[in-house]
Design a protein around this motif. Structure first.
Motif, short mmCIF file in Angstrom:
data_model
loop_
_atom_site.label_atom_id
_atom_site.label_comp_id
_atom_site.label_asym_id
_atom_site.label_seq_id
_atom_site.Cartn_x
_atom_site.Cartn_y
_atom_site.Cartn_z
N LEU A 12 0.74 -0.96 -0.13
CA LEU A 12 0.17 -0.03 -0.11
C LEU A 12 0.66 1.00 0.05
N VAL A 13 1.95 1.00 0.75
CA VAL A 13 2.50 2.28 1.13
C VAL A 13 3.29 3.16 -0.33
N LEU A 14 4.43 1.79 -1.25
CA LEU A 14 4.70 2.77 -2.18
C LEU A 14 3.82 3.08 -3.65
N PRO A 15 2.55 2.87 -3.77
CA PRO A 15 2.04 2.79 -4.91
C PRO A 15 1.73 4.21 -4.15
N ILE A 18 4.20 7.11 -4.68
CA ILE A 18 4.48 7.33 -6.06
C ILE A 18 2.92 8.11 -6.18
N LEU A 19 2.12 7.92 -6.28
CA LEU A 19 0.42 8.77 -6.66
C LEU A 19 0.44 10.20 -5.57
N SER A 20 1.12 10.01 -3.90
CA SER A 20 0.59 11.73 -3.89
C SER A 20 1.63 12.61 -4.54
N MET A 36 -2.65 14.78 0.19
CA MET A 36 -2.63 13.44 1.21
C MET A 36 -3.65 12.89 1.30
N SER A 37 -4.87 13.23 0.51
CA SER A 37 -6.08 11.80 0.70
C SER A 37 -6.01 10.39 -0.22
N PRO A 38 -4.69 10.25 -1.25
CA PRO A 38 -4.07 8.80 -0.73
C PRO A 38 -3.10 8.11 0.39
N VAL A 39 -2.97 8.85 0.96
CA VAL A 39 -2.81 8.24 2.21
C VAL A 39 -3.82 7.37 3.06
N ILE A 40 -4.40 9.36 3.75
CA ILE A 40 -5.50 8.52 4.39
C ILE A 40 -5.91 7.15 3.74
#
Length: 64
Positions: A12-15, A18-20, A36-40
């Motif tokens: 989950l963290v790697l993509p 990159i997306l962020s 930050m929304s992809p992180v949440i």
């Protein structure tokens, strides 16, 4: 089958990272907080995944 939490976390963290980064460059400065929304979303997915695996593990224990 239980998956190692570290593997799930990395999946989950790697993509998400990159997306962020991409969103930080694409979005205008006034909307940069949306990066930050992809992180949440990744944290929500991670904890739901953990919960679902725990529930399925409990179900397997009860049937045996």
């Amino acid at each position: 089958m239980m998956m190692d939490p570290k593997v799930k976390y990395l999946m989950l963290v790697l993509p998400t990272f990159i997306l962020s980064i991409v969103l930080l460059y694409i979005l205008p400065e006034s909307r940069s907080l949306l990066a930050m929304s992809p992180v949440i979303a990744a944290w929500i997915i991670y904890f739901l995944w953990q919960y679902a695996e725990k529930q399925s593990g409990d179900d397997e224990e009860n049937t045996v």
